[in-house]
Design an enzyme around this catalytic site. Structure first.
Site, PDB file in Angstrom:
ATOM      1  N   ARG A 220       0.836  -1.192   0.000  1.00  0.00           N
ATOM      2  CA  ARG A 220       0.000   0.000   0.000  1.00  0.00           C
ATOM      3  C   ARG A 220       0.873   1.246   0.000  1.00  0.00           C
ATOM      4  O   ARG A 220       2.029   1.224   0.423  1.00  0.00           O
ATOM      5  CB  ARG A 220      -0.951   0.006   1.190  1.00  0.00           C
ATOM      6  CG  ARG A 220      -0.299   0.211   2.535  1.00  0.00           C
ATOM      7  CD  ARG A 220      -1.337   0.288   3.667  1.00  0.00           C
ATOM      8  NE  ARG A 220      -2.268  -0.809   3.607  1.00  0.00           N
ATOM      9  CZ  ARG A 220      -3.566  -0.663   3.311  1.00  0.00           C
ATOM     10  NH1 ARG A 220      -4.072   0.526   3.076  1.00  0.00           N
ATOM     11  NH2 ARG A 220      -4.348  -1.708   3.281  1.00  0.00           N
ATOM     12  N   GLY A 241       6.786  -2.118  -4.604  1.00  0.00           N
ATOM     13  CA  GLY A 241       6.908  -1.266  -3.432  1.00  0.00           C
ATOM     14  C   GLY A 241       5.847  -0.181  -3.371  1.00  0.00           C
ATOM     15  O   GLY A 241       5.147   0.116  -4.346  1.00  0.00           O
ATOM     16  N   HIS A 242       5.768   0.454  -2.214  1.00  0.00           N
ATOM     17  CA  HIS A 242       4.722   1.447  -1.944  1.00  0.00           C
ATOM     18  C   HIS A 242       4.814   2.648  -2.887  1.00  0.00           C
ATOM     19  O   HIS A 242       5.892   3.106  -3.251  1.00  0.00           O
ATOM     20  CB  HIS A 242       4.769   1.905  -0.498  1.00  0.00           C
ATOM     21  CG  HIS A 242       6.039   2.589  -0.092  1.00  0.00           C
ATOM     22  ND1 HIS A 242       6.271   3.917  -0.298  1.00  0.00           N
ATOM     23  CD2 HIS A 242       7.147   2.098   0.516  1.00  0.00           C
ATOM     24  CE1 HIS A 242       7.452   4.244   0.161  1.00  0.00           C
ATOM     25  NE2 HIS A 242       8.016   3.157   0.658  1.00  0.00           N
ATOM     26  N   ASN A 243       3.654   3.099  -3.321  1.00  0.00           N
ATOM     27  CA  ASN A 243       3.488   4.261  -4.198  1.00  0.00           C
ATOM     28  C   ASN A 243       4.075   4.072  -5.594  1.00  0.00           C
ATOM     29  O   ASN A 243       4.238   5.043  -6.326  1.00  0.00           O
ATOM     30  CB  ASN A 243       4.061   5.528  -3.554  1.00  0.00           C
ATOM     31  CG  ASN A 243       3.247   5.973  -2.353  1.00  0.00           C
ATOM     32  OD1 ASN A 243       3.667   5.775  -1.218  1.00  0.00           O
ATOM     33  ND2 ASN A 243       2.069   6.542  -2.591  1.00  0.00           N
ATOM     34  N   SER A 261       7.901   4.083  -5.030  1.00  0.00           N
ATOM     35  CA  SER A 261       7.698   5.228  -5.926  1.00  0.00           C
ATOM     36  C   SER A 261       8.358   5.051  -7.288  1.00  0.00           C
ATOM     37  O   SER A 261       8.844   6.011  -7.890  1.00  0.00           O
ATOM     38  CB  SER A 261       8.209   6.515  -5.256  1.00  0.00           C
ATOM     39  OG  SER A 261       7.506   6.771  -4.065  1.00  0.00           O
TER      40      SER A 261
END
Length: 331
Positions: A220, A241-243, A261
Site C-alpha cells: 500500500r 513497493g509502496h506508491n 515510488s
C-alpha cells in the site's frame, strides 16, 4: 476430451499440411508427446525435435521448413504460441467445484455487499463494507478486509489477503498467498527509538484484467495509492513497493522487484530477478533484462542489461571486452 485434426483446426483456422487419422487426447511438449498427442513448434530451432517426437500433430508457424511425415500433420498458423493457448483451453480440466455458493464456514460481515453469482469458499473472511461484484470467486481461506471493492468475474485463489481499503478491478486473477495492500517498507532512524515505523495510510488500486502471481506482494502507499494498471501480468514472488505506479500491460517476471515510488509506462517488461531503484521512471515499451539492476530513469523503448543496467548494445560490448581480457590474461 478427444478431438480429430479437423476439429482442432476448426478452432485455430489454420492450414492443414499432411493428414492423420489419430484421435488427439492431450497436448504435450515435443520430446514427451505420444502418438495420440498434439504439440507445438513455435521456433525454427525446435524443428529438429520433430523427427524423434511421437506427436501426431504439431501446431507450427508459417515459416516451417520441414514436412510432417506419414500419418502426421501440421496446422500452420500465424502465431503458434497464441494458437497453443487456444488448444490448451480445449483440454483444460474444470476448476475446483463449489457445492454451495457460500460455504457455511465463511465469515461475512453483515455490512458487506455480495454480488449475484459470487462464490465464497470455506474459511474465507469478508470484512465490513466490502463490496464484491457479480461472479467473483473467493477460494478457501481468502481474507478481504474492511472497505475493499472487488470487480466482477475476479478470481482469488486460496490464502490470498486483500488488505483494508484496496480496490481490484474486473476479470482479475490473484494467485495463492499473494498479498495486496501490506504496509510499505518505511522506517527512519531515531536516536531515542532506533528505527521508527512510518505509517502507511494509502491503499492499492488494481485495474482490470490484471494477474498477480503466487506469493507476490503489492504494498500500500505511504499516502495515496500504489497503482497497477489494466492488463498487467505479475509473476510469482514479485515485490511492488509502496506508491509505485504501473501503466497498462506491464510484465514483471519472477523474483523481480520495484522499490518505492517507481513509475512504469505502458508495456514495460521487467525480466526475472531484476531490481529497480526507488523513485525511478521507466518509459513505455522499455525492457529490463533478467538479473539487471536499474539505478536511474530509462527512456521509452530502450532495452537495458547488466548490473548496473546500461543499454543492451553497450552491455554486450562490455561483456565482449571482459571475455577478451580474461582470454588474453590466460596466455
Amino acid at each position: 476430451m478427444t478431438y480429430s485434426l479437423e476439429q482442432i483446426n476448426e478452432i485455430l483456422q489454420g492450414e492443414i499440411i499432411g493428414n492423420t487419422n489419430q484421435v488427439i487426447n492431450a497436448p504435450e511438449q515435443l520430446e514427451r508427446a505420444s502418438t495420440s498427442e498434439i504439440s507445438f513448434i513455435g521456433n525454427k530451432k525446435y524443428e529438429k525435435l520433430w523427427e524423434t517426437s511421437k506427436a501426431c500433430v504439431a501446431v507450427v508457424n508459417q515459416d516451417i521448413s520441414i514436412e510432417p511425415g506419414d500419418n502426421r500433420a501440421f496446422i500452420k498458423v500465424k502465431n503458434a504460441d497464441l494458437a497453443m493457448s487456444q488448444v490448451l483451453e480445449l483440454f483444460a480440466p474444470p476448476t475446483p467445484i463449489f457445492t454451495t455458493e457460500i460455504h457455511p464456514t465463511a465469515t461475512i460481515d453483515a455490512t458487506a455487499t455480495i454480488g449475484k453469482g459470487t462464490r465464497i469458499g470455506a474459511g474465507c473472511y469478508v470484512g465490513p463494507k466490502v463490496v464484491l461484484g457479480e461472479n467473483v470467486t473467493l477460494y478457501s481461506n481468502v481474507t478481504v478486509l474492511d472497505e475493499c471493492t472487488i470487480g466482477k468475474n475476479t478470481v482469488i485463489w486460496p490464502g490470498a489477503v486483500i488488505r483494508e481499503r484496496c480496490h481490484l478491478g474486473t476479470d482479475c486473477i490473484i494467485h495463492p498467498n499473494a498479498t495486496i495492500g501490506a504496509d510499505g517498507f518505511g522506517f527512519r532512524p531515531c536516536p531515542e527509538r532506533g528505527l521508527v515505523k512510518i505509517p502507511q495510510i494509502g491503499n492499492v488500486i488494481i485495474g482490470n484484467w490484471v494477474e498477480i502471481g503466487a506469493n507476490s506482494c503489492v504494498d500500500r502507499g505511504k499516502f495515496s495509492s500504489t497503482i497497477v494498471g489494466d492488463g498487467c501480468k505479475i509473476d510469482n514472488l514479485v515485490q511492488i513497493g509502496h506508491n509505485s505506479v504501473l501503466g497498462r500491460f506491464c510484465i514483471m517476471a519472477g523474483n523481480s522487484g520495484l522499490a518505492g515510488s517507481v513509475t512504469l509506462g505502458d508495456g514495460v517488461i521487467i525480466g526475472g530477478s531484476a531490481s529497480i531503484k526507488d523513485h525511478t521512471t521507466i518509459g513505455s515499451g522499455a525492457i529490463v533484462g533478467a538479473g539487471s539492476g536499474v539505478t536511474g530513469d530509462i527512456e521509452a523503448g530502450k532495452t537495458m542489461l547488466g548490473y548496473p543496467a546500461v543499454e543492451a548494445r553497450e552491455a554486450l560490448k562490455q561483456w565482449a571486452i571482459l571475455k577478451r581480457l580474461v582470454r588474453d590474461s590466460g596466455k
